[in-house]
Design a protein around this motif. Sequence first.
Motif, mmCIF file in Angstrom:
data_model
loop_
_atom_site.group_PDB
_atom_site.id
_atom_site.type_symbol
_atom_site.label_atom_id
_atom_site.label_comp_id
_atom_site.label_asym_id
_atom_site.label_seq_id
_atom_site.Cartn_x
_atom_site.Cartn_y
_atom_site.Cartn_z
ATOM 1 N N THR A 173 0.827 -1.206 0.000
ATOM 2 C CA THR A 173 0.000 0.000 0.000
ATOM 3 C C THR A 173 0.858 1.251 0.000
ATOM 4 N N ASP A 174 0.196 2.404 -0.218
ATOM 5 C CA ASP A 174 0.905 3.690 -0.118
ATOM 6 C C ASP A 174 1.509 3.867 1.264
ATOM 7 N N GLN A 175 0.809 3.412 2.251
ATOM 8 C CA GLN A 175 1.268 3.521 3.628
ATOM 9 C C GLN A 175 2.573 2.758 3.833
ATOM 10 N N ALA A 176 2.600 1.499 3.411
ATOM 11 C CA ALA A 176 3.803 0.680 3.578
ATOM 12 C C ALA A 176 4.962 1.226 2.748
ATOM 13 N N TYR A 177 4.650 1.677 1.520
ATOM 14 C CA TYR A 177 5.703 2.220 0.656
ATOM 15 C C TYR A 177 6.321 3.472 1.278
ATOM 16 N N SER A 178 5.486 4.350 1.804
ATOM 17 C CA SER A 178 5.989 5.576 2.419
ATOM 18 C C SER A 178 6.866 5.264 3.625
ATOM 19 N N LEU A 179 6.465 4.296 4.431
ATOM 20 C CA LEU A 179 7.264 3.917 5.592
ATOM 21 C C LEU A 179 8.594 3.293 5.174
ATOM 22 N N LEU A 180 8.597 2.497 4.124
ATOM 23 C CA LEU A 180 9.848 1.904 3.633
ATOM 24 C C LEU A 180 10.838 2.991 3.207
ATOM 25 N N ILE A 181 10.354 3.989 2.477
ATOM 26 C CA ILE A 181 11.231 5.061 1.999
ATOM 27 C C ILE A 181 11.765 5.883 3.175
ATOM 28 N N LEU A 182 10.896 6.258 4.093
ATOM 29 C CA LEU A 182 11.318 7.102 5.218
ATOM 30 C C LEU A 182 12.299 6.364 6.124
ATOM 31 N N ASN A 183 12.044 5.090 6.403
ATOM 32 C CA ASN A 183 12.971 4.317 7.236
ATOM 33 C C ASN A 183 14.304 4.108 6.536
ATOM 34 N N MET A 184 14.272 3.912 5.222
ATOM 35 C CA MET A 184 15.514 3.744 4.478
ATOM 36 C C MET A 184 16.379 4.996 4.576
ATOM 37 N N LEU A 185 15.758 6.171 4.391
ATOM 38 C CA LEU A 185 16.506 7.419 4.490
ATOM 39 C C LEU A 185 17.084 7.609 5.894
ATOM 40 N N LEU A 186 16.303 7.283 6.916
ATOM 41 C CA LEU A 186 16.761 7.463 8.296
ATOM 42 C C LEU A 186 17.898 6.513 8.638
ATOM 43 N N VAL A 187 17.736 5.228 8.350
ATOM 44 C CA VAL A 187 18.741 4.228 8.723
ATOM 45 C C VAL A 187 20.019 4.410 7.911
#
Length: 808
Positions: free
Chosen positions: A421-435
């Motif tokens: 979903t858009d929700q999961a995709y957005s979380l994947l991108i944001l966590n990737m940038l942070l980590v």
Amino acid sequence: MPPLPAIVSSEGYVPGVNEPEQMICQYLHLTNSMGCSWFGCDVSAFSVPLLMIQLSVIFFVSQSFFYLLKPLRQSILSCQLIGSFVFICLVRLDDHILNQLFPESGKLVLHTVANFGFMLHVFVVGVQIDSSILKSVHRHVVLMGCMSFLVPYAVCVMCLMPLPNLIELDEVTFHTIPFVVALTSMTTFPAVTSTLSDLNLLNSDLGRLSCSTALVTDFCSWITALAMTTIGVALERREWKPLKNVLLIVCFLIWMCYVLRPFVLWIAKRIPEGQDIKETQFLVVIVAVLLCGFLSECLGQNASFGGFVMGLCVPDGPPFGSAIVNRVDWVATSILVPAKFAICAFKVNLKSLGGDEVFGALVTEGFITLAYLAKFTSNFVLAMYFSVPLQDAFHFSMIMCTKGIIDVSAFSLIRSNEVVTDQAYSLLILNMLLVTGSSRLLLWHFYDPSTRYQTYKRNSILECEPGDFFRMVVCIHNEDNVPSVINLLEASNPTIHQRIEVVTMNLHPLEGRASAILLPISQVEKIPSAQNRVLQMGKAFYYFMERNRNSVMVEHLVAMAPYGSMHEDVITIAINKCANIVIVPFHKRWAIDGSIEATFPGIRSVNLKIMEKAPCSIGILLDRGQIGGPNSVLTRRGKVFRITQLFLGGADDREALAYSTRMAQRHLISLLLVVLKTNLTDAEMAPEAHEKRMDREVIDRFRMECRGKDVYIQEEVAKDAVETVHLLRQMEKGCDLFIVGRDHGYVYSQLTYGLSEWSQCPELGRIGDLLATSDFKFSVLVVQQQPMERVESGRVSSSHHVNDLLQH
């Protein structure tokens, strides 16, 4: 010109297979504007001008963010994604600007160009990968690579199974989490190599371990994803026809390995040594990339898969692989790939993280965090189990959690296929940038590979006992360095009683490759691009060893690394071999008339880092022809080779005199020792009394050991730098090689004061920098003793554990 329509495109929703789909209608002829702006037309309504302005805006935004985030050690790819994300968020605040720059009718062309650029980028990544790494990795590394993906995935799946019985979770989130966890658990090889290269850790022990493990993890995750996707489709449709597609993919890979790769290698072998590839050869490779992308699409895979496999078929390194990379990479990575990130940023929907869906977002975020923690912990525990030091294991686990463009593309692809979903995709991108961003910043701030360069005791020529091996590490950058190095070794007086153990390192800049190389000459067939040159240089040292049998041992190594981290290999070998001195060539080359013929800034940066962090003494050799030319010690045929040593005092001069003492033992070598004294009183020199006593002891030792040899000692007195320069002018005649220490201590600063005002090469010291000018014609050897701060007693070196893990 006919009047333009008032409405150039329209959009709306029509019934789709699963849900309403968006449809866009526009005029077919709206491709080129043909100057219609003169008639009041909107140029951005045409596809070609719109694409140009989109690529230009995206490029400037990504480059601006790269310069802004550069102090935080963020990669260019991460900056492109962050810049695109921030820019899209700002543009969305104004619907007019959004519709002008990124109208729905222009996204199809931008998508097409971005995917084409991404395929070229992945092709370049494939070219840079040395696939032979998989054949040589240790079984422990294979286990670490597989567990790096399987452990976090298994942990999250086991936690997901009982979750519906504990909390009320919607079905969409429940079916999305396994794919989210799989994407979080994988580690791509290009992401790891990009991180290591940007932080100058590519050829460190930690970097080599991370590269090998990441390649195994990448291979394991791709196999798992292919199997899961095929089986999942088969179970959903209750038929096993998709398994035929797997068989076709295997046939495609076999054809690539046994038909296309030999053909590309045949083309590469037809390139004459020292020449670039032809245009026809380059075009053949590019057309093959397009065909492989087409076949990949036919087999149900993304076109980038075919481009990546084609890249693996191209031999890495110069001249073939590096030429392909240089011609393709800058267009794909700098111009087209940012468009891919802009499209990925468009799909991030922050609104999906709040409102009624906030509980599902929290659950998904919990599993993403769990996957990262499990991945970090599994890598850390396995690294510790295989005797990797605590600090290296911690940083290794951080590196394995970083992600890059391949991961972002996988996120985008699985979102386009509506698997997540858009929700999961957005979380994947944001966590990737942070980590990834925090990992790179912490690695740059806390990890210092030079801490392992500290040794138990001072390794120097002065500390070398008469019966011990005189251990040397000599660096070679090109064929011109070979004669001067061999003759310097010959002048070092190898005998049965004073044996010399030499490790020659043939250093090459990393071109067209993703991972660094450090191999003995016996395995040089693994790098065909440098095979002929390396073998020729190896033969020269082999003949030197045969000529001095029982007194010289030579080991020849080949190292390929970026100039920014090339010193890592040299220092590692110096530590492992307990070297007394490292000889490096000067970064300038002189012509026959005495003028400077060429300058190599990359070599200078390597020399500076070696001098800063070396675990032993350093010698910088400036060869003007007397060492490697027709007047060398080996070719004089009975004539005397004249060496002059200038001694002012201090640790570096004492080390240089110890080296001169060895040379003076050889026949046909005449050595003049010039002891330059100051006219200071004993009271003024009181703070340096200990240094003066050590200087006298070294000179007395020199007198005793060189008794009966062709040695002359000349004492001079000077009061300032002017008299010092005048004395150097007098020494120019009758000198082939001039030896001097880099620094001379505080007492003698007045003898060299003012020389540094016009200094061009401070790494040579004040005297050495003066001798490196075109006014002098003799060769120069500048010696620096190992600084005491590089010596730490009682410390246990940790690099051997990682080396043992990488060896097979």
